[in-house]
Design a protein around this motif. Structure first.
Motif, short mmCIF file in Angstrom:
data_model
loop_
_atom_site.label_atom_id
_atom_site.label_comp_id
_atom_site.label_asym_id
_atom_site.label_seq_id
_atom_site.Cartn_x
_atom_site.Cartn_y
_atom_site.Cartn_z
N LEU A 10 -3.39 74.61 129.39
CA LEU A 10 -4.30 74.80 128.05
C LEU A 10 -5.51 75.32 128.36
N GLU A 11 -6.12 75.05 129.41
CA GLU A 11 -7.51 75.54 129.87
C GLU A 11 -7.28 76.77 130.31
N TYR A 12 -6.35 77.18 131.07
CA TYR A 12 -6.04 78.44 131.56
C TYR A 12 -5.89 79.51 130.22
N LEU A 13 -4.77 79.11 129.25
CA LEU A 13 -4.71 79.98 128.00
C LEU A 13 -5.94 80.23 127.31
N ILE A 14 -7.01 78.87 127.14
CA ILE A 14 -8.12 79.33 126.45
C ILE A 14 -9.02 80.33 126.93
N GLU A 15 -9.11 80.05 128.35
CA GLU A 15 -10.02 81.01 129.12
C GLU A 15 -9.26 82.61 128.99
N LEU A 16 -8.11 82.58 129.03
CA LEU A 16 -7.33 83.83 128.74
C LEU A 16 -7.57 84.48 127.45
N ALA A 17 -7.36 83.61 126.47
CA ALA A 17 -7.98 84.01 125.15
C ALA A 17 -9.32 84.46 125.12
N GLU A 18 -10.12 83.83 125.45
CA GLU A 18 -11.54 84.34 125.50
C GLU A 18 -11.96 85.49 126.19
N THR A 19 -11.18 85.76 127.29
CA THR A 19 -11.22 87.00 128.06
C THR A 19 -10.73 88.12 127.29
N LEU A 20 -9.45 88.04 126.72
CA LEU A 20 -8.84 88.86 125.77
C LEU A 20 -9.71 89.26 124.67
N ALA A 21 -10.35 88.20 123.91
CA ALA A 21 -11.43 88.25 122.92
C ALA A 21 -12.51 89.26 123.37
N GLU A 22 -12.93 89.21 124.48
CA GLU A 22 -13.98 89.96 124.99
C GLU A 22 -13.60 91.43 125.40
N GLU A 23 -12.47 91.48 125.87
CA GLU A 23 -12.11 92.82 126.05
C GLU A 23 -11.59 93.68 124.86
#
Length: 81
Positions: A10-23
């Motif tokens: 879940l933490e990994y997915l949250i980080e991934l979602a934040e990274t994708l949002a920035e991109e």
């Protein structure tokens, strides 16, 4: 153990979602810049086409005027002969 793995996932997915949002934000900004550049290029192209059309019309008018002057000259010479 299962809960710990789920938590890490879940933490990994949250980080991934934040990274994708920035991109996504970055890509949207780049897209906006590119869209503005395309509009500038289109305007330049339209102006270039208008200039070319105007130049053709001016050349045609000049050619027509030159032909008229040549014809007038010939008629004048024939009339004097």
């Amino acid at each position: 153990m299962k809960n710990e793995e789920l938590k890490k996932t879940l933490e990994y997915l949250i980080e991934l979602a934040e990274t994708l949002a920035e991109e996504n934000k970055t890509l949207r900004k780049q897209n906006k810049v590119l869209a503005e550049e395309v509009l500038i290029m289109q305007q330049f192209y339209i102006e270039e086409q208008n200039t070319t059309t105007l130049e053709r019309e001016l050349l045609k008018a000049h050619d027509d005027s030159t032909r008229k002057n040549q014809l007038t000259w010939v008629v004048t010479k024939i009339g004097k002969a």
